[in-house]
Scaffold this motif. Structure first.
Motif, PDB file in Angstrom:
ATOM      1  N   ARG A  23       0.835  -1.206   0.000  1.00  0.00           N
ATOM      2  CA  ARG A  23       0.000   0.000   0.000  1.00  0.00           C
ATOM      3  C   ARG A  23       0.867   1.252   0.000  1.00  0.00           C
ATOM      4  NH1 ARG A  23      -4.759   1.971   2.545  1.00  0.00           N
ATOM      5  NH2 ARG A  23      -5.012   4.135   1.841  1.00  0.00           N
ATOM      6  N   TYR A  24       1.939   1.267   0.792  1.00  0.00           N
ATOM      7  CA  TYR A  24       2.812   2.437   0.789  1.00  0.00           C
ATOM      8  C   TYR A  24       3.378   2.688  -0.605  1.00  0.00           C
ATOM      9  CZ  TYR A  24       2.799   2.443   5.920  1.00  0.00           C
ATOM     10  OH  TYR A  24       2.426   2.495   7.247  1.00  0.00           O
ATOM     11  N   ASP A  48       2.030   1.885  -3.429  1.00  0.00           N
ATOM     12  CA  ASP A  48       0.930   2.441  -4.227  1.00  0.00           C
ATOM     13  C   ASP A  48       0.705   3.911  -3.896  1.00  0.00           C
ATOM     14  OD1 ASP A  48       0.514  -0.041  -5.368  1.00  0.00           O
ATOM     15  OD2 ASP A  48      -1.207  -0.546  -4.114  1.00  0.00           O
ATOM     16  N   GLU A  49       0.792   4.247  -2.611  1.00  0.00           N
ATOM     17  CA  GLU A  49       0.499   5.616  -2.185  1.00  0.00           C
ATOM     18  C   GLU A  49       1.551   6.608  -2.664  1.00  0.00           C
ATOM     19  OE1 GLU A  49      -2.078   7.022  -0.923  1.00  0.00           O
ATOM     20  OE2 GLU A  49      -3.239   5.189  -0.585  1.00  0.00           O
ATOM     21  N   ARG A 102       0.184   7.402  -5.947  1.00  0.00           N
ATOM     22  CA  ARG A 102      -1.122   8.065  -5.828  1.00  0.00           C
ATOM     23  C   ARG A 102      -0.977   9.502  -5.300  1.00  0.00           C
ATOM     24  NH1 ARG A 102      -3.440   4.339  -3.071  1.00  0.00           N
ATOM     25  NH2 ARG A 102      -4.379   3.335  -4.869  1.00  0.00           N
ATOM     26  N   GLN A 103      -0.184   9.670  -4.257  1.00  0.00           N
ATOM     27  CA  GLN A 103      -0.007  11.008  -3.690  1.00  0.00           C
ATOM     28  C   GLN A 103       0.734  11.929  -4.654  1.00  0.00           C
ATOM     29  OE1 GLN A 103      -1.558  11.920  -0.958  1.00  0.00           O
ATOM     30  NE2 GLN A 103      -2.294   9.827  -0.602  1.00  0.00           N
ATOM     31  N   THR A 139       5.848   7.983   1.365  1.00  0.00           N
ATOM     32  CA  THR A 139       4.400   8.218   1.321  1.00  0.00           C
ATOM     33  C   THR A 139       4.053   9.513   2.031  1.00  0.00           C
ATOM     34  OG1 THR A 139       3.797   5.882   1.157  1.00  0.00           O
ATOM     35  CG2 THR A 139       2.165   7.355   2.125  1.00  0.00           C
ATOM     36  N   HIS A 140       4.526   9.665   3.254  1.00  0.00           N
ATOM     37  CA  HIS A 140       4.103  10.822   4.047  1.00  0.00           C
ATOM     38  C   HIS A 140       4.873  12.087   3.698  1.00  0.00           C
ATOM     39  CE1 HIS A 140       1.440   8.121   5.880  1.00  0.00           C
ATOM     40  NE2 HIS A 140       2.353   7.458   6.557  1.00  0.00           N
ATOM     41  N   VAL A 160       2.664  13.256   0.978  1.00  0.00           N
ATOM     42  CA  VAL A 160       1.385  13.752   1.511  1.00  0.00           C
ATOM     43  C   VAL A 160       1.540  15.167   2.046  1.00  0.00           C
ATOM     44  CG1 VAL A 160      -0.280  13.501   3.402  1.00  0.00           C
ATOM     45  CG2 VAL A 160       0.366  11.505   2.044  1.00  0.00           C
ATOM     46  N   VAL A 178      -7.199  13.957   2.213  1.00  0.00           N
ATOM     47  CA  VAL A 178      -6.376  12.765   2.195  1.00  0.00           C
ATOM     48  C   VAL A 178      -7.169  11.637   2.847  1.00  0.00           C
ATOM     49  CG1 VAL A 178      -5.259  13.396   4.382  1.00  0.00           C
ATOM     50  CG2 VAL A 178      -4.092  11.824   2.814  1.00  0.00           C
ATOM     51  N   VAL A 188      -4.497   7.016   5.701  1.00  0.00           N
ATOM     52  CA  VAL A 188      -3.193   7.588   5.375  1.00  0.00           C
ATOM     53  C   VAL A 188      -2.863   8.727   6.333  1.00  0.00           C
ATOM     54  CG1 VAL A 188      -1.855   8.801   3.604  1.00  0.00           C
ATOM     55  CG2 VAL A 188      -3.344   6.895   2.957  1.00  0.00           C
TER      56      VAL A 188
END
Length: 263
Positions: A8-9, A11-12, A15-16, A127-128, A131, A147, A151
């Motif tokens: 998931r990370y 993917d994010e 995505r982000q 990821t973050h 974000v 968001v 997440v």
């Protein structure tokens, strides 16, 4: 504690970055970013893209030491006068980072500046990183930042963990000041599902602070939509914003925010 999982990370990250790219479409890249001193939107985009490429290089080469910018292929992105090329460069860097992290797997041993020297650390961190800089871009561009709740909750978990680690090393003088028996901070996301457990209690002690999820009375409480609580905690939104509510000793929250800076 939240854990989105390595896949998931990865993917994010993409995505982000896609959401960041969308925020930059048609924007004046010379616009100042109020939450990042001396940066423009163009600087911010190149910072994020460069970070993705640096991490990709660290993980792909299984680096055992820090990697300099000069060692990172295509580290410097296109200038503000080439918005289409800059957009493509951002997209390519995020995809390369995600692909390399997936291929390495979460347990791959690589250099990091933290105690966790694994590919999993970098997948979560990127990821973050993305974000929060997407929030910066939204603020500068005058658009709404939103968001996914899981997440955002994980971003707060990660941030608290990093500040606690920084304090434990004794190297961060400001983090070392985050102590004082009998004081506490409660964060409460008012729009998240109960199952997410989007409430946090930070308790100060003689030797530092600890944190956990929970709903308890505290010296000061910060309440509001999760995306806004996240932005206050990352100092992207002022604590006196009418989008959140501060109950109790507001000076304690200010004390924390001034000393637990990150990102």
């Amino acid at each position: 504690m939240t854990d989105l999982g390595h896949a998931r990370y990865c993917d994010e990250i993409v995505r982000q970055t896609d959401s960041l790219r969308a925020a930059l479409v048609g924007a004046d890249l010379s616009t100042k970013v109020p939450t990042c001193a001396e940066w423009t939107l163009g600087h911010l985009a190149r910072h994020v893209g460069g970070a993705h490429r640096r991490v990709e290089t660290i993980v792909r080469t299984k680096a055992s030491a820090d990697v300099s910018e000069n060692e990172v292929p295509d580290f410097v992105g296109p200038g503000d006068g080439e918005p289409a090329a800059l957009d493509a460069w951002l997209a390519q860097g995020a995809q390369k980072a995600a692909d390399t992290l997936r291929a390495a797997g979460p347990k791959a041993k690589v250099w990091s500046w933290s105690a966790d020297r694994s590919a999993a650390f970098w997948a979560r961190r990127m990821t973050h990183e993305t974000v929060i800089h997407r929030a910066d871009a939204a603020i500068a561009a005058g658009i709404t930042f939103d968001v996914a709740h899981d997440v955002a909750a994980d971003a707060i978990d990660e941030w608290l963990g990093i500040v606690a680690w920084s304090q434990s090393t004794g190297a961060d003088e400001e983090a070392n000041e985050l102590r004082g028996v009998g004081r506490s901070i409660h964060l409460h996301a008012t729009d998240a599902a109960d199952a997410l457990d989007a409430e946090w209690l930070i308790e100060f002690g003689e030797d530092g602070f600890t944190w956990r999820h929970g709903h308890e009375r505290a010296t000061v409480a910060l309440r509001g939509p999760l995306a806004d609580v996240l932005q206050v905690f990352y100092r992207r939104l002022p604590a006196d914003s009418d989008r959140v509510e501060v109950l109790g000793d507001a000076e304690l929250l200010d004390f924390w925010l001034a000393r637990a800076s990150f990102g």
